[in-house]
Design an enzyme around this catalytic site. Structure first.
Site, PDB file in Angstrom:
ATOM      1  N   HIS A   1      -1.337  10.993  14.028  1.00  0.00           N
ATOM      2  CA  HIS A   1      -1.174   9.762  14.796  1.00  0.00           C
ATOM      3  C   HIS A   1       0.275   9.270  14.866  1.00  0.00           C
ATOM      4  O   HIS A   1       0.651   8.652  15.859  1.00  0.00           O
ATOM      5  CB  HIS A   1      -2.030   8.641  14.187  1.00  0.00           C
ATOM      6  CG  HIS A   1      -3.501   8.876  14.367  1.00  0.00           C
ATOM      7  ND1 HIS A   1      -4.453   7.949  14.001  1.00  0.00           N
ATOM      8  CD2 HIS A   1      -4.188   9.938  14.878  1.00  0.00           C
ATOM      9  CE1 HIS A   1      -5.660   8.423  14.280  1.00  0.00           C
ATOM     10  NE2 HIS A   1      -5.528   9.630  14.798  1.00  0.00           N
TER      11      HIS A   1
ATOM     12  N   CYS B   1       9.515   8.393  -4.937  1.00  0.00           N
ATOM     13  CA  CYS B   1      10.058   7.528  -5.984  1.00  0.00           C
ATOM     14  C   CYS B   1       8.852   7.129  -6.812  1.00  0.00           C
ATOM     15  O   CYS B   1       7.773   7.716  -6.643  1.00  0.00           O
ATOM     16  CB  CYS B   1      10.831   6.339  -5.415  1.00  0.00           C
ATOM     17  SG  CYS B   1       9.863   5.205  -4.418  1.00  0.00           S
ATOM     18  N   GLY B   2       9.005   6.171  -7.711  1.00  0.00           N
ATOM     19  CA  GLY B   2       7.866   5.838  -8.566  1.00  0.00           C
ATOM     20  C   GLY B   2       6.649   5.410  -7.771  1.00  0.00           C
ATOM     21  O   GLY B   2       5.544   5.920  -7.934  1.00  0.00           O
TER      22      GLY B   2
HETATM   23  C1  RB5 Z   1      12.189   2.923 -10.357  1.00  0.00           C
HETATM   24  O1  RB5 Z   1      11.870   2.292 -11.562  1.00  0.00           O
HETATM   25  C2  RB5 Z   1      11.286   2.425  -9.261  1.00  0.00           C
HETATM   26  O2  RB5 Z   1      11.615   1.120  -8.910  1.00  0.00           O
HETATM   27  C3  RB5 Z   1      11.418   3.327  -8.056  1.00  0.00           C
HETATM   28  O3  RB5 Z   1      11.083   4.627  -8.417  1.00  0.00           O
HETATM   29  C4  RB5 Z   1      10.527   3.013  -6.886  1.00  0.00           C
HETATM   30  O4  RB5 Z   1       9.191   2.844  -7.256  1.00  0.00           O
HETATM   31  C5  RB5 Z   1      10.997   1.953  -5.986  1.00  0.00           C
HETATM   32  O5  RB5 Z   1      10.398   1.626  -4.956  1.00  0.00           O
END
Ligand code: RB5
Length: 149
Positions: free
Chosen positions: A103, A70-71
């Protein structure tokens, strides 16, 4: 890597989409089969919607390992770690990928799609996939992870 034909799961939200596509193409070049749980565009989505099915596939033993993004890598990792048979490590260096295999016997790696250069993400992925669990003193530690108080 000599895992040609091996199936890997991948999943991301929009924040990890571009990195997922980059890593997926590299894995396919290397001979992996990738089961992609989405997302499939830059449109804004909720990361649990893609991460849950990928983590469930690992939890249920259908697929051995997954690469998720994710981001930040955090939301994906937190979601995946809700599954008792999942050990998802958040990695932004090659050494972290090595350590989470050595680990923690991690079966999922979460990458921060917005904070790591894609070429480095590929090096991190290769290390994650080519490193075996060290065992030894780490076996008991890993076994304690699910022993909640
Ligand atoms: C999306 O904007 C962002 O919140 C998501 O990709 C992530 O980083 C969440 O943990």
């Amino acid at each position: 890597m000599n895992d040609s034909g091996k199936v890997l799961a991948m999943a991301s939200d929009h924040g990890g989409f571009a990195m997922k596509e980059f890593i997926k193409a590299k894995l396919i070049e290397e001979g992996y089969e990738v089961k992609d749980f989405g997302t499939f565009s830059e449109d804004s989505v909720d990361y649990p919607d893609m991460i849950h099915p990928a983590a469930k596939a690992i939890n249920d033993g259908e697929i051995e390992r997954a690469i998720i993004m994710c981001g930040s890598g955090n939301g994906a990792q937190i979601t995946a770690n809700k599954y008792p048979n999942v050990r998802a490590g958040l990695c932004w260096t090659v050494e972290q990928a090595e350590l989470t295999r050595l680990h923690n016997n991690a079966n999922i790696m979460s990458l921060p799609g917005r904070f790591v250069e894609f070429d480095l993400a590929w090096e991190i992925t290769k290390k994650f996939l080519s490193t075996e669990f060290e065992g030894g003193r780490h076996i008991g530690r890993v076994e304690k992870i699910n022993k909640l108080l």
